[in-house]
Enzyme design. Sequence first.
Site, short mmCIF file in Angstrom:
data_model
loop_
_atom_site.label_atom_id
_atom_site.label_comp_id
_atom_site.label_asym_id
_atom_site.label_seq_id
_atom_site.Cartn_x
_atom_site.Cartn_y
_atom_site.Cartn_z
N PRO A 97 -5.32 7.72 -6.41
CA PRO A 97 -4.73 9.09 -6.31
C PRO A 97 -5.35 9.66 -4.95
CG PRO A 97 -5.97 8.71 -8.49
CD PRO A 97 -6.39 7.51 -7.49
N GLU A 124 -12.57 4.32 -15.16
CA GLU A 124 -12.88 5.79 -14.59
C GLU A 124 -12.50 5.67 -13.00
OE1 GLU A 124 -13.30 9.15 -15.34
OE2 GLU A 124 -12.28 8.37 -17.31
N ARG A 162 12.68 -5.47 -1.78
CA ARG A 162 14.13 -5.20 -1.38
C ARG A 162 14.77 -5.06 -0.04
NH1 ARG A 162 16.23 -0.42 -1.55
NH2 ARG A 162 17.86 -1.13 -3.06
N ASP A 177 20.32 4.02 1.25
CA ASP A 177 19.42 4.08 0.03
C ASP A 177 18.93 5.57 0.28
OD1 ASP A 177 19.23 2.11 -1.58
OD2 ASP A 177 17.40 1.14 -0.58
#
Length: 268
Positions: A97, A124, A162, A177
Site C-alpha cells: 500500500p 500484517e 499483454r 486501450d
Amino acid sequence: MRFDLITLFPEMFAAVRDQGVSGRAHQRGLWSLHAWNPRDFTHDVHRTVDDRPFGGGPGMVMMAEPLAQAVQAVRAARRQAKADPADQAAPVVLLSPAGQVHDQARARRWAGSAGAILVCGRYEGIDQRFIDRYVDQEVSLGDFVLSGGELGAMVLIDSIVRLLPGVLHDAESAEQDSFNPALTGLLDSPHYTRPEVWDETAAPDILLSGHHARISAWRRQRSLELTADRRPDLIDRARRAGDLSPRDEAALAAIRAAGADDEAGPVR
C-alpha cells in the site's frame, strides 16, 4: 521476460500462467514465471516464516531471513539462466500500500524490461529490515488492502505481458486501450458487435457506415464524453501534458455546455 514470485501460495499463479492471453503467451515462451516459497528457505521443523510483532499489536509479521534467502536463490537462478542484462539485475518489487500506484504508462515501461522479482507479502506485513535491504521498488494497485500480494502480482503481470510483442493477435488492440498514449491517456470509447439490433436497441449507425474518418471522429467524441463524465482528472492530466487538440477542447466545451443545460432544466 521472466517473473520470479516469492510467495507462500505459488499455486495461485496457475491462473495467470495457464489461462487466457497470458497463458497462451507463456506456452509460446514469450515470458516465463517461476514461484519460490519462503518456507523452503527455513530451517525449523515447522517451516516458520512469521512471528509476533515487536511492540505488540495484532497479527503476525513475515520474517526477514526466509525472504532474504529466497531473493538470493532467485538472483542466482536468474544469473545462471542469463535472464538479466549483464549490467542490471532484475528489480525486487514489493506489492505494498505504500508503493507508487501502478498505471498503464508504468506497464508499458516494464514491457520493455527483462522482468522482475515480485515479493508477495501476507499477514500484517514484512519485517522492515528486509524491505530496507532488498526491495528496490514498492508498487500499489490503489487505495485498498488485499489479504496478500498474490492477486496484486497477477494483475501486475497481466497488465505487462499483454503489451509484449506478439502476445495479442492484433497489436493495435493494446494501442486502443484506455489510458494509452494513442488515446492521450483517456478512456476508450464504447464498443458494439453483432447483432446490429439487440433487445430492440440498434448499434450506432456510424459504426456500420464504413467511413473510417467519421468512425474515428465518433470514437474520439465518445472517449471525451466518457472521460469527462467518469474520470475528469484524466482530462486535466491530458490538458497539462498538452495532449488535447483544439478540436478536443471545442468538443469538451460543447460537452460542458450541454451538461449545464441539462442541470438548468427546461425553461418555463
